[in-house]
Design a protein around this motif. Structure first.
Motif, PDB file in Angstrom:
ATOM      1  N   GLY A  69       0.777  -1.237   0.000  1.00 51.42           N
ATOM      2  CA  GLY A  69       0.000   0.000   0.000  1.00 51.42           C
ATOM      3  C   GLY A  69       0.802   1.276   0.000  1.00 51.42           C
ATOM      4  O   GLY A  69       0.253   2.342  -0.196  1.00 51.42           O
ATOM      5  N   ARG A  81       2.706   3.630 -12.945  1.00 48.82           N
ATOM      6  CA  ARG A  81       2.904   2.462 -13.805  1.00 48.82           C
ATOM      7  C   ARG A  81       3.673   2.747 -15.096  1.00 48.82           C
ATOM      8  O   ARG A  81       3.557   3.819 -15.665  1.00 48.82           O
ATOM      9  N   LEU A 105       5.242  -1.074 -11.371  1.00 48.11           N
ATOM     10  CA  LEU A 105       4.521  -0.133 -10.491  1.00 48.11           C
ATOM     11  C   LEU A 105       5.439   0.396  -9.398  1.00 48.11           C
ATOM     12  O   LEU A 105       6.120  -0.376  -8.714  1.00 48.11           O
ATOM     13  N   HIS A 176       3.289   9.123  -1.267  1.00 48.59           N
ATOM     14  CA  HIS A 176       2.079   8.306  -1.263  1.00 48.59           C
ATOM     15  C   HIS A 176       1.334   8.376   0.071  1.00 48.59           C
ATOM     16  O   HIS A 176       0.830   7.366   0.557  1.00 48.59           O
ATOM     17  N   TYR A 178      -1.654   8.727   2.507  1.00 45.93           N
ATOM     18  CA  TYR A 178      -3.111   8.532   2.494  1.00 45.93           C
ATOM     19  C   TYR A 178      -3.698   9.545   3.471  1.00 45.93           C
ATOM     20  O   TYR A 178      -3.517   9.418   4.684  1.00 45.93           O
ATOM     21  N   TYR A 280      -6.348   8.799  -5.726  1.00 42.66           N
ATOM     22  CA  TYR A 280      -6.520   7.364  -5.439  1.00 42.66           C
ATOM     23  C   TYR A 280      -7.320   7.222  -4.151  1.00 42.66           C
ATOM     24  O   TYR A 280      -6.882   7.666  -3.085  1.00 42.66           O
ATOM     25  N   GLU A 305      -1.302  12.188  -5.251  1.00 38.35           N
ATOM     26  CA  GLU A 305       0.098  11.955  -5.612  1.00 38.35           C
ATOM     27  C   GLU A 305       0.462  12.859  -6.796  1.00 38.35           C
ATOM     28  O   GLU A 305       0.102  12.566  -7.930  1.00 38.35           O
TER      29      GLU A 305
END
Ligand code: GLA
Length: 340
Positions: A69, A81, A105, A176, A178, A280, A305
């Motif tokens: 994650g 990606r 990725l 990244h 969250y 995301y 991101e």
């Protein structure tokens, strides 16, 4: 401003990992781990003055090592990606590690998120650096990377990326984190505004096809602020393919994004010099315990991101991720916090 660095733990391989902390006079405090140059927590005052931790993460290093994650991590060498896990540069083909079906990725099997970085303290910042050797995960060139996390007096977390390679290579660095501006629970009530009229069309593997779609009349129109959950269940092919939002939006100037939690009153404004932001909605975040044992899962956060458009080496017309030998790369993203 207070900056401190303390031991956090040891990796399974025995490497020492540090936790750096920056606190400003307003009470905002950010913790960054040297493992993955990872933002472990962002504490900011809510509208009542109480502190809330608005970044998902774990209490222990073992959980960071064991779980997927990319929570809070710096991702690279190329975040997001690369189709077919290969690219051509200067007439040569570079095969990369495949770690997302046939695709590559977030830098591969062992991306920047899974290395212990060097960490140093500045006056109001934490400076993380590492050298990614020539050939790492298939990428050409030894790349020296520095990611500087700064907390400002007016409560912004500023992330500065700097890199230089000794051979021509490709780079797309991002963070990244969250975000959950309520400090926990679902993030579907969070209101999001994006300065984007277009977004990258995805194929079934969340890989940009090279086409940009217009948001008008779709669930992807965030030009006026709206709750993340309002249209996430709409019967639209692009949402169905990704299981929610997992798309790169083409930014148009002004603040890239404004995210707001009606529950806490915390508002976050994102500014960046990057052309895109991957939105995301934690579609793949399987339920798991996070900090303090609180369970977090799908839709309990949103990642914003900032980056170049994904799969750029295979999509004609996308801004190029090529970094020429000896040329400096520098990029900045700021996440500014306020209440209303
Ligand atoms: C990114 C990707 C998602 C997913 C997460 C990590 O945001 O776009 O598809 O891979 O990282 O789980």
């Amino acid at each position: 401003m207070a900056v401190t660095i303390a031991p956090f733990g040891r990796t399974a391989a025995g490497e020492e990992v540090l936790a750096g902390r920056i606190e400003n006079a307003a009470g905002m405090a950010v913790t960054v781990l040297s493992y993955g140059a990872t933002v472990q927590s962002i504490q900011v005052p809510d509208r009542t003055g109480g502190l809330r931790d608005v970044a998902l993460g774990y209490d222990t290093l073992a959980e960071y090592e064991a779980n997927d994650g990319y929570l809070g991590a710096t991702v690279g060498r190329v975040g997001n990606r690369i189709g077919g896990a290969r690219f051509w540069l200067n007439g040569q083909e570079y095969p990369l590690a495949k770690n997302d079906g046939e695709n590559h990725l977030h830098g591969g099997v062992r991306g920047f998120d899974k290395y212990v970085w060097d960490m140093a303290a500045g006056a109001d910042s934490l400076i993380c650096s590492r050298v990614s050797p020539d050939g790492e995960e298939g990428y050409p060139g030894a790349l020296t990377v520095t990611v500087t996390f700064t907390v400002t007096a007016d409560s912004a977390l500023v992330i500065d990326y700097a890199a230089r390679s000794d051979r021509d290579t490709v780079v797309n660095l991002t963070n990244h984190t969250y975000f959950n501006l309520s400090g926990g629970g679902s993030a579907l009530d969070h209101e999001l505004r994006l300065s984007a009229r277009r977004f990258c069309e995805n194929d079934g593997g969340c890989l940009p096809t090279g086409r940009l779609l217009d948001v008008t009349g779709t669930a992807f129109d965030f030009r006026e602020s709206k709750p993340l959950g309002r249209d996430i269940g709409a019967a639209e092919e692009q949402l169905r393919l990704a299981g929610g939002y997992d798309h790169c939006f083409a930014l148009e100037g002004g603040p890239a994004a404004v995210l707001y939690s009606p529950a806490s009153g915390i508002e976050m404004t994102v500014e960046t010099d990057m052309p895109g932001v991957q939105v995301y909605t934690a579609n793949f975040l399987t339920p798991r315990p996070g900090k303090g044992g609180a369970v977090m899962g799908q839709r309990d956060a949103v990642c914003l991101e900032t980056q170049l458009f994904p799969n750029a080496m295979n999509c004609w017309g996308f801004p190029s991720p090529v970094l020429r030998a000896g040329k400096p790369l520098s990029s900045r993203t700021a996440y500014r916090f306020a209440v209303r």
